[in-house]
Design a protein around this motif. Structure first.
Motif, PDB file in Angstrom:
ATOM      1  N   LYS A  43       9.469  15.248   1.919  1.00  0.00           N
ATOM      2  CA  LYS A  43       8.298  16.085   1.709  1.00  0.00           C
ATOM      3  C   LYS A  43       7.612  15.727   0.391  1.00  0.00           C
ATOM      4  O   LYS A  43       6.403  15.781   0.280  1.00  0.00           O
ATOM      5  CB  LYS A  43       8.723  17.556   1.721  1.00  0.00           C
ATOM      6  CG  LYS A  43       7.568  18.530   1.603  1.00  0.00           C
ATOM      7  CD  LYS A  43       7.990  19.967   1.834  1.00  0.00           C
ATOM      8  CE  LYS A  43       9.151  20.363   0.978  1.00  0.00           C
ATOM      9  NZ  LYS A  43       9.495  21.775   1.058  1.00  0.00           N
ATOM     10  N   ASP A  44       8.386  15.326  -0.630  1.00  0.00           N
ATOM     11  CA  ASP A  44       7.839  15.012  -1.934  1.00  0.00           C
ATOM     12  C   ASP A  44       7.246  13.608  -2.016  1.00  0.00           C
ATOM     13  O   ASP A  44       6.501  13.310  -2.936  1.00  0.00           O
ATOM     14  CB  ASP A  44       8.922  15.157  -3.015  1.00  0.00           C
ATOM     15  CG  ASP A  44       9.362  16.603  -3.187  1.00  0.00           C
ATOM     16  OD1 ASP A  44       8.609  17.514  -2.777  1.00  0.00           O
ATOM     17  OD2 ASP A  44      10.458  16.819  -3.726  1.00  0.00           O
ATOM     18  N   LYS A  45       7.568  12.731  -1.075  1.00  0.00           N
ATOM     19  CA  LYS A  45       7.058  11.374  -1.119  1.00  0.00           C
ATOM     20  C   LYS A  45       5.587  11.362  -0.736  1.00  0.00           C
ATOM     21  O   LYS A  45       5.160  12.073   0.153  1.00  0.00           O
ATOM     22  CB  LYS A  45       7.846  10.463  -0.179  1.00  0.00           C
ATOM     23  CG  LYS A  45       9.235  10.178  -0.674  1.00  0.00           C
ATOM     24  CD  LYS A  45       9.942   9.229   0.253  1.00  0.00           C
ATOM     25  CE  LYS A  45      11.353   9.004  -0.254  1.00  0.00           C
ATOM     26  NZ  LYS A  45      12.121   8.163   0.636  1.00  0.00           N
ATOM     27  N   LYS A  46       4.837  10.492  -1.409  1.00  0.00           N
ATOM     28  CA  LYS A  46       3.426  10.356  -1.107  1.00  0.00           C
ATOM     29  C   LYS A  46       3.252   9.504   0.144  1.00  0.00           C
ATOM     30  O   LYS A  46       3.973   8.545   0.355  1.00  0.00           O
ATOM     31  CB  LYS A  46       2.707   9.693  -2.271  1.00  0.00           C
ATOM     32  CG  LYS A  46       2.665  10.544  -3.511  1.00  0.00           C
ATOM     33  CD  LYS A  46       1.911   9.829  -4.602  1.00  0.00           C
ATOM     34  CE  LYS A  46       1.853  10.680  -5.839  1.00  0.00           C
ATOM     35  NZ  LYS A  46       1.137   9.987  -6.923  1.00  0.00           N
ATOM     36  N   VAL A  47       2.284   9.862   0.932  1.00  0.00           N
ATOM     37  CA  VAL A  47       1.988   9.107   2.147  1.00  0.00           C
ATOM     38  C   VAL A  47       1.096   7.926   1.805  1.00  0.00           C
ATOM     39  O   VAL A  47       1.230   6.859   2.357  1.00  0.00           O
ATOM     40  CB  VAL A  47       1.299  10.008   3.198  1.00  0.00           C
ATOM     41  CG1 VAL A  47       0.815   9.194   4.383  1.00  0.00           C
ATOM     42  CG2 VAL A  47       2.232  11.098   3.643  1.00  0.00           C
ATOM     43  N   GLY A  48       0.200   8.106   0.871  1.00  0.00           N
ATOM     44  CA  GLY A  48      -0.736   7.052   0.513  1.00  0.00           C
ATOM     45  C   GLY A  48      -2.055   7.231   1.235  1.00  0.00           C
ATOM     46  O   GLY A  48      -2.226   8.121   2.067  1.00  0.00           O
ATOM     47  N   ALA A  49      -2.979   6.374   0.901  1.00  0.00           N
ATOM     48  CA  ALA A  49      -4.303   6.415   1.515  1.00  0.00           C
ATOM     49  C   ALA A  49      -4.242   5.858   2.936  1.00  0.00           C
ATOM     50  O   ALA A  49      -3.326   5.115   3.281  1.00  0.00           O
ATOM     51  CB  ALA A  49      -5.271   5.589   0.675  1.00  0.00           C
ATOM     52  N   PHE A  50      -5.224   6.239   3.709  1.00  0.00           N
ATOM     53  CA  PHE A  50      -5.399   5.700   5.060  1.00  0.00           C
ATOM     54  C   PHE A  50      -4.135   5.861   5.905  1.00  0.00           C
ATOM     55  O   PHE A  50      -3.703   4.937   6.589  1.00  0.00           O
ATOM     56  CB  PHE A  50      -5.846   4.238   5.007  1.00  0.00           C
ATOM     57  CG  PHE A  50      -6.903   3.984   3.953  1.00  0.00           C
ATOM     58  CD1 PHE A  50      -8.092   4.692   3.979  1.00  0.00           C
ATOM     59  CD2 PHE A  50      -6.680   3.090   2.922  1.00  0.00           C
ATOM     60  CE1 PHE A  50      -9.051   4.497   2.991  1.00  0.00           C
ATOM     61  CE2 PHE A  50      -7.635   2.894   1.932  1.00  0.00           C
ATOM     62  CZ  PHE A  50      -8.826   3.592   1.970  1.00  0.00           C
ATOM     63  N   GLY A  51      -3.513   7.030   5.805  1.00  0.00           N
ATOM     64  CA  GLY A  51      -2.321   7.339   6.582  1.00  0.00           C
ATOM     65  C   GLY A  51      -1.104   6.514   6.190  1.00  0.00           C
ATOM     66  O   GLY A  51      -0.163   6.393   6.950  1.00  0.00           O
ATOM     67  N   GLY A  52      -1.143   5.925   5.007  1.00  0.00           N
ATOM     68  CA  GLY A  52      -0.010   5.121   4.548  1.00  0.00           C
ATOM     69  C   GLY A  52      -0.010   3.706   5.097  1.00  0.00           C
ATOM     70  O   GLY A  52       0.962   2.972   4.948  1.00  0.00           O
ATOM     71  N   PRO A 112      -7.205   6.677  -6.192  1.00  0.00           N
ATOM     72  CA  PRO A 112      -5.911   7.053  -6.781  1.00  0.00           C
ATOM     73  C   PRO A 112      -4.807   7.320  -5.766  1.00  0.00           C
ATOM     74  O   PRO A 112      -3.630   7.236  -6.100  1.00  0.00           O
ATOM     75  CB  PRO A 112      -6.239   8.316  -7.588  1.00  0.00           C
ATOM     76  CG  PRO A 112      -7.505   8.835  -7.002  1.00  0.00           C
ATOM     77  CD  PRO A 112      -8.251   7.635  -6.479  1.00  0.00           C
ATOM     78  N   GLU A 113      -5.163   7.588  -4.525  1.00  0.00           N
ATOM     79  CA  GLU A 113      -4.145   7.865  -3.511  1.00  0.00           C
ATOM     80  C   GLU A 113      -3.474   6.601  -2.984  1.00  0.00           C
ATOM     81  O   GLU A 113      -2.470   6.671  -2.271  1.00  0.00           O
ATOM     82  CB  GLU A 113      -4.722   8.688  -2.355  1.00  0.00           C
ATOM     83  CG  GLU A 113      -5.773   7.983  -1.537  1.00  0.00           C
ATOM     84  CD  GLU A 113      -7.176   7.979  -2.149  1.00  0.00           C
ATOM     85  OE1 GLU A 113      -8.075   7.408  -1.522  1.00  0.00           O
ATOM     86  OE2 GLU A 113      -7.391   8.528  -3.242  1.00  0.00           O
ATOM     87  N   LEU A 114      -4.012   5.421  -3.309  1.00  0.00           N
ATOM     88  CA  LEU A 114      -3.379   4.179  -2.875  1.00  0.00           C
ATOM     89  C   LEU A 114      -2.023   4.018  -3.544  1.00  0.00           C
ATOM     90  O   LEU A 114      -1.893   4.154  -4.761  1.00  0.00           O
ATOM     91  CB  LEU A 114      -4.244   2.957  -3.235  1.00  0.00           C
ATOM     92  CG  LEU A 114      -5.448   2.680  -2.356  1.00  0.00           C
ATOM     93  CD1 LEU A 114      -6.298   1.570  -2.969  1.00  0.00           C
ATOM     94  CD2 LEU A 114      -5.029   2.311  -0.953  1.00  0.00           C
ATOM     95  N   LEU A 115      -1.020   3.718  -2.753  1.00  0.00           N
ATOM     96  CA  LEU A 115       0.315   3.435  -3.273  1.00  0.00           C
ATOM     97  C   LEU A 115       0.348   2.008  -3.806  1.00  0.00           C
ATOM     98  O   LEU A 115      -0.453   1.158  -3.392  1.00  0.00           O
ATOM     99  CB  LEU A 115       1.354   3.594  -2.168  1.00  0.00           C
ATOM    100  CG  LEU A 115       1.424   4.959  -1.486  1.00  0.00           C
ATOM    101  CD1 LEU A 115       2.414   4.922  -0.333  1.00  0.00           C
ATOM    102  CD2 LEU A 115       1.798   6.038  -2.489  1.00  0.00           C
TER     103      LEU A 115
END
Length: 133
Positions: A43-52, A112-115
């Motif tokens: 739950k704490d892990k980021k998915v990232g942009a564009f659905g990961g 900023p959401e890009l992993l």
């Protein structure tokens, strides 16, 4: 008989013979705790942009092309002459620069959401385009 055995165990959370004072075997309790922790970690892990997505072309098109396709504000286009040292510097260098930002390009290209791995995939895609005739 087991009720008699459990009642004779000392109170508290101490384990006796692998059984907690509420009658739950240690292994069952430990497995439940691990599952809860795993769910919490996910739950704490980021998915990232564009659905990961890790599709470098998709990430480039959605996050990078607006500047790099036409050289907006001096961004290097996807032509080898705009990247004269790309083979010497390599993917790690350009990935780091893209993550941190360079010149007027903001960190992660303003996304900023890009992993980190998504940035790397976009950089790899871009550098691969330079090798095409």
């Amino acid at each position: 008989m087991s009720a008699l055995f459990l009642s004779s165990c000392s109170a508290g959370s101490a384990s006796t013979h692998g059984i907690k004072d509420d009658g739950t075997p240690d292994q069952v309790r430990d497995a439940g705790a691990k599952a809860e922790k795993s769910a919490s970690d996910t739950k704490d892990k980021k998915v990232g942009a564009f659905g990961g997505s890790l599709d470098g072309q998709l990430i480039y098109e959605k996050a990078c092309a607006s500047c790099h396709a036409n050289g907006f504000n001096g961004a290097p286009r996807l032509v080898a002459s705009d990247w004269p040292h790309y083979k010497d510097l390599g993917v790690d260098h350009y990935t780091y620069s893209a993550i941190q930002g360079i010149g007027i390009m903001p960190a992660r290209g303003g996304q900023p959401e890009l992993l980190d791995e998504q940035v790397r995939q976009a950089v790899e895609y871009m550098l691969q385009q330079l090798d095409r005739p």
